[in-house]
Design a protein around this motif. Structure first.
Motif, mmCIF file in Angstrom:
data_model
loop_
_atom_site.group_PDB
_atom_site.id
_atom_site.type_symbol
_atom_site.label_atom_id
_atom_site.label_comp_id
_atom_site.label_asym_id
_atom_site.label_seq_id
_atom_site.Cartn_x
_atom_site.Cartn_y
_atom_site.Cartn_z
ATOM 1 N N PRO A 30 -15.991 -5.116 -5.014
ATOM 2 C CA PRO A 30 -14.714 -4.604 -4.926
ATOM 3 C C PRO A 30 -14.429 -3.316 -5.650
ATOM 4 N N LYS A 31 -13.569 -2.690 -5.153
ATOM 5 C CA LYS A 31 -13.381 -1.297 -5.812
ATOM 6 C C LYS A 31 -12.777 -1.301 -7.346
ATOM 7 N N GLN A 62 -6.376 -4.076 -10.368
ATOM 8 C CA GLN A 62 -5.467 -4.159 -9.374
ATOM 9 C C GLN A 62 -4.217 -4.222 -9.528
ATOM 10 N N GLU A 92 -9.534 -3.851 -2.776
ATOM 11 C CA GLU A 92 -10.266 -3.386 -1.376
ATOM 12 C C GLU A 92 -11.623 -3.545 -1.885
ATOM 13 N N TYR A 93 -12.546 -3.693 -1.013
ATOM 14 C CA TYR A 93 -13.873 -3.646 -0.943
ATOM 15 C C TYR A 93 -14.602 -2.297 -1.000
ATOM 16 N N ASP A 94 -15.634 -1.980 -1.874
ATOM 17 C CA ASP A 94 -16.481 -0.720 -1.900
ATOM 18 C C ASP A 94 -17.784 -0.802 -1.234
ATOM 19 N N ARG A 107 0.800 -1.327 -0.073
ATOM 20 C CA ARG A 107 -0.048 0.094 0.061
ATOM 21 C C ARG A 107 0.727 1.224 0.050
ATOM 22 N N ALA A 122 -11.253 -4.983 5.779
ATOM 23 C CA ALA A 122 -11.956 -3.956 4.927
ATOM 24 C C ALA A 122 -13.101 -3.590 6.026
#
Length: 360
Positions: free
Chosen positions: A51-52, A58, A43-45, A15, A261
């Protein structure tokens, strides 16, 4: 890969705060760091309920960013298990995609597999090892190592990849266990390692773990948390001195390995600064960062006055802490403070390992 006794292995989730901390290290420090890098899952939205990013979105940014932030320096690269067997737009797996892309600029990264990886992943790793001829890293979790059939499974995996121990890096990932009592835990791990045949033949041996809590249960204005992983490692090293192979030290810096998350719409993250100091982390903590970013000036000033501040030239993170304490730098954002803490932590560990009594 061959490691020096003073080589440090930070395990990173790639990250921004982590790769920026790596990037800002001095050239001298980079020579003593070999990171264990995990390509994370998207990552999760929570707002969108998905997922984002797609796996393609990704992973496709990783090779270029890796080249910019770490270049041709050695590293181990793993892919999160949740996306390891998925496909990119062109049909390649994420691991194949990453290594084919970073190969183009002469990367010296080594692929990672594990005892519970699917055969498809091991086949990809074997193919990478055949082309790059840089060997392989095998990540063994604590539950693997403690089983009586660990050595047999390890030998079978190495053989299936077409390599030998001499081209294999054994990385024991302890995760976030209860390290105490340190001596008992060290005795248990030593007994398990004694059951590994020809342990001295492995190209490198690393132990990674963390004492950093998943939930930072500390009240304002902060306090000290024990670095259980570091104290345990010193105990392990002392017990192995003169009788067994001493592994290199690795940790998860100031991040817990289990990332959960969370819906940030429901949270108000606190402004905090984690400063590694001896056998503890000195944590300065305030209220919601977005409501009061200026609190970081106070947190930094507290570190400067603690008697534990290593000086502005110790790391890029220390330089920023010094400037912020003097209100010569802005409070920035939470990602930058994660970077500052990791930057200082890496340099602190290197100093720990450089002492006459700390290296393997």
């Amino acid at each position: 890969m061959k490691l020096l006794p003073s080589t440090y292995v930070p395990s990173l989730r790639w990250r921004q705060g982590e790769y920026q901390a790596l990037f800002r290290l001095s050239d001298a420090a980079k020579q003593l760091v070999v990171p264990f890098i995990l390509v994370p899952e998207p990552e999760y939205d929570f707002e969108e309920g998905r997922p984002k990013k797609t796996v393609q979105e990704q992973v496709q940014t990783f090779p270029k960013r890796y080249q910019q932030k770490w270049g041709k320096r050695p590293a181990w690269i793993d892919v999160h298990t949740n996306i390891a067997t998925t496909s990119m737009a062109d049909g390649r797996t994420p691991m194949s995609y990453v290594f084919e892309e970073i190969r183009s600029f002469g990367s010296r990264a080594v692929p990672i597999t594990s005892l519970d990886a699917p055969p498809a992943v091991n086949a990809v790793v074997a193919g990478i090892a055949t082309i790059d001829k840089l060997g392989v890293g095998i990540r063994a979790r604590l539950e693997h190592v403690m089983k009586p059939n660990f050595d047999a499974r390890l030998i079978a995996l190495i053989s299936s990849i077409g390599l030998t121990r001499e081209h294999t890096d054994l990385i024991i990932d302890l995760g976030a266990p209860n390290f105490q009592p340190y001596a008992d835990f060290a005795d248990g791990l030593i007994a398990a390692m004694d059951n590994v045949s020809a342990l001295i033949s492995y190209r490198s041996l690393v132990v990674i773990g963390t004492g950093f809590p998943q939930i930072l249960g500390i009240d304002k204005p902060g306090g000290h948390l024990p670095r259980h992983d570091w104290v345990f490692y010193k105990t392990l090293r002392t017990k192995l001195a003169g009788i067994g192979r001493i592994p290199n030290f690795g940790d998860y810096t100031i991040v817990h390995p289990e990332f959960t998350a969370q819906d940030m719409r429901m949270l108000k993250p606190a402004g905090k600064l984690v400063y590694t100091a001896g056998d503890t982390w000195n944590v300065r903590k305030g209220g919601a960062f977005r409501s009061d970013p200026g609190q970081m000036h106070t947190h930094c000033d507290s570190i400067l006055r603690s008697g534990q501040f290593c000086g502005p030239h110790f790391s890029a993170g220390d330089e920023y802490i010094d400037l912020c304490a003097k209100k010569l730098a802005t409070p920035s954002n939470l990602t930058r403070w994660k970077e500052n803490g990791i930057s200082h932590h890496i340099m602190h560990v290197l100093a720990d390992l450089a002492t006459s009594s700390a290296g393997p």
